[in-house]
Design a protein around this motif. Structure first.
Motif, PDB file in Angstrom:
ATOM      1  N   ILE A 317      47.686  45.928  43.403  1.00 19.63           N
ATOM      2  CA  ILE A 317      48.276  44.588  43.501  1.00 19.63           C
ATOM      3  C   ILE A 317      47.191  43.540  43.748  1.00 19.63           C
ATOM      4  CG2 ILE A 317      49.718  43.109  44.956  1.00 19.63           C
ATOM      5  CD1 ILE A 317      51.621  45.473  45.286  1.00 19.63           C
ATOM      6  N   CYS A 318      46.297  43.815  44.689  1.00 19.60           N
ATOM      7  CA  CYS A 318      45.231  42.854  45.001  1.00 19.60           C
ATOM      8  C   CYS A 318      44.288  42.670  43.818  1.00 19.60           C
ATOM      9  CB  CYS A 318      44.445  43.310  46.226  1.00 19.60           C
ATOM     10  SG  CYS A 318      45.357  43.209  47.774  1.00 19.60           S
ATOM     11  N   THR A 319      43.920  43.777  43.178  1.00 25.70           N
ATOM     12  CA  THR A 319      42.988  43.694  42.051  1.00 25.70           C
ATOM     13  C   THR A 319      43.581  42.895  40.901  1.00 25.70           C
ATOM     14  OG1 THR A 319      42.024  45.843  42.650  1.00 25.70           O
ATOM     15  CG2 THR A 319      41.635  45.042  40.406  1.00 25.70           C
ATOM     16  N   ILE A 320      44.824  43.201  40.539  1.00 20.05           N
ATOM     17  CA  ILE A 320      45.479  42.476  39.444  1.00 20.05           C
ATOM     18  C   ILE A 320      45.625  41.000  39.788  1.00 20.05           C
ATOM     19  CG2 ILE A 320      47.637  42.232  38.145  1.00 20.05           C
ATOM     20  CD1 ILE A 320      47.935  45.308  38.411  1.00 20.05           C
ATOM     21  N   GLY A 321      46.048  40.725  41.029  1.00 20.25           N
ATOM     22  CA  GLY A 321      46.216  39.336  41.453  1.00 20.25           C
ATOM     23  C   GLY A 321      44.910  38.560  41.407  1.00 20.25           C
TER      24      GLY A 321
END
Length: 337
Positions: A317-321
Motif C-alpha cells: 500500500i505504501c509503495t503504490i501510494g
C-alpha cells in the motif's frame, strides 16, 4: 498583495532558508583562500551551510513540537482516538502522527502500544504511516528548501496516503495477522500527571538533546551526499536517471530509498541537491517518502509485531501510494516550480 508576497519570499529565503548564512560562509571561506567556485570549495560551502541551517532549524522545531507533544502522551492519544470511528478515526490518527516521533523506528513502539490497547488496526496503521512521513518539522524544513506550496501539498498528500492506507487495511480485516503477544496484551491506562509549563519546557529541552544525538549523524551523511551530488555528479547524469528522460525514475527512486535508514532531516539536503541538478520533483519526493516510511530497519522492527502477510500489505500500500504521488507531482511539476 505585493507586500505580502515580498514578506513571504523574505521569510522563506532569509528566515527559513538562511540565504544570508550561505553568503557569510562564502565570504569566510574566500577570506582564508578557498575558491568557492571550485568543486572542492563549493562542496565545503554547501556542507557547512546546510549542516548549520538544518541543525538550527532542527533544534528549534524539535523544541516547539516536543512542547506540543507534551499535551499528547500515549494515554491521552489513545483516549482521543477511541472517541472516533470509521474514516474520521483514521484522519485523527494521521493528524496525531504529525506531532509524534520523527522516524518510523520511534513510531513503531507507539503503534504496538495503541494496538495492544485495543484500537482498531486501520487507525493504528494510519498513525504509523503518517508519523515518520509527515510532521510539523518536515513542513517547515520543506518550506525552507522547496517553498510553501510544495511543502503544504507534500504534507496533505502524505496524510491522504496514511488515511487511505489505514482504511484499506481496516477493510481487509487483518486483525489475526497481528502477533499473538500484542493481541493478548492488556492495555494499562495510566493517567498522565499534570505538567506545569516548566515541566513541559524541561521535557522539550530533553527531547531536543535526545533527538539531536540520534539524528545529527544522518544530517552529516545526508548533507555530505548532497554536497557530492551538488558539485561532483554531472547534471546530465542526474537528468538521465531521475529526470523526464526516464519514465521509471519514480520507481527507481522508491526502491533505492527503501534500503536506506534516515529521517526527513537527513533526506532533505539530498533532495535539495537532486532538484538543483534537474531531477523531477515527484521523483525526489517519492525518494524522501520511501526513505522515511519504508526503511529496512523499521520494516524489520515492524515484522516483530505483525505477521508477514500484513507486513506485505502495508509495504504494498505504501509503495503504490508513494509511486502514484511521485508520478502525480512529476505531471504537475509546472504548477509548483
Amino acid at each position: 498583495m505585493e507586500i505580502l508576497k515580498s514578506i513571504g519570499i523574505f521569510i522563506q529565503e532569509q528566515v527559513l532558508g538562511m540565504k544570508w548564512l550561505n553568503g557569510v560562509i562564502g565570504n569566510v571561506l574566500s577570506s582564508v583562500g578557498l575558491d568557492i567556485s571550485s568543486r572542492i570549495g563549493g562542496s565545503v560551502q554547501f556542507f557547512i551551510y546546510d549542516v548549520i541551517k538544518i541543525t538550527v532549524l532542527l533544534c528549534f522545531l524539535i523544541f516547539i513540537i516536543s512542547y506540543i507533544q507534551s499535551y499528547f502522551p500515549p494515554e491521552r492519544s489513545k483516549r482521543i482516538l477511541g472517541r472516533f470511528h470509521g474514516i474520521g478515526a483514521n484522519i485523527i490518527a494521521a493528524l496525531l502522527g504529525t506531532v509524534t516521533p520523527f522516524c518510523s523506528c520511534s513510531s513503531i513502539p507507539l503503534f504496538i502500544g495503541f494496538t495492544s490497547a485495543g484500537l482498531s488496526l486501520g487507525v493504528t496503521f494510519s498513525f504509523l504511516i503518517s508519523s515518520p512521513m509527515v510532521d510539523l518539522g518536515s513542513l517547515v524544513l520543506l518550506m525552507s528548501i522547496f517553498g510553501t506550496k510544495i511543502a503544504v501539498v507534500y504534507v496533505i498528500v502524505g496524510l491522504i496516503i496514511a488515511v487511505v492506507g489505514g482504511t484499506l487495511i481496516e477493510k481487509m480485516h487483518m486483525e489475526n495477522y497481528v502477533e499473538e503477544f500484542i493481541r493478548n496484551a492488556s492495555g494499562v491506562d495510566i493517567e498522565s500527571p499534570d505538567l506545569t509549563v516548566n515541566d513541559r519546557l524541561i521535557y522539550a529541552k530533553e527531547q531536543v538533546i535526545e533527538t539531536f544525538k540520534k539524528v545529527f549523524p544522518y544530517i552529516l551523511v545526508g548533507v555530505g551526499v548532497g554536497a557530492i551530488i551538488h558539485n561532483w555528479i554531472p547534471e546530465d547524469l542526474i537528468q538521465m536517471v531521475l529526470g523526464s528522460n526516464n519514465p521509471f525514475g519514480v520507481i527507481l527512486a522508491v526502491f533505492v530509498g527503501i534500503p536506506m535508514y534516515a529521517d526527513i532531516f537527513g533526506t532533505i539536503p539530498i533532495a535539495e541537491a537532486l532538484l538543483s541538478k534537474g531531477a523531477l520533483l515527484g521523483t525526489i519526493l517519492s525518494f524522501m517518502m520511501a526513505v522515511t516510511t519504508l526503511s529496512l530497519p523499521s520494516i524489520i522492527m515492524l515484522r516483530k509485531a505483525v505477521k508477514p502477510k500484513l507486513l506485505g500489505v502495508f509495504i504494498a500500500i505504501c509503495t503504490i501510494g508513494i509511486i502514484l504521488v511521485g508520478y502525480m507531482f512529476n505531471a504537475l511539476q509546472y504548477l509548483f516550480i
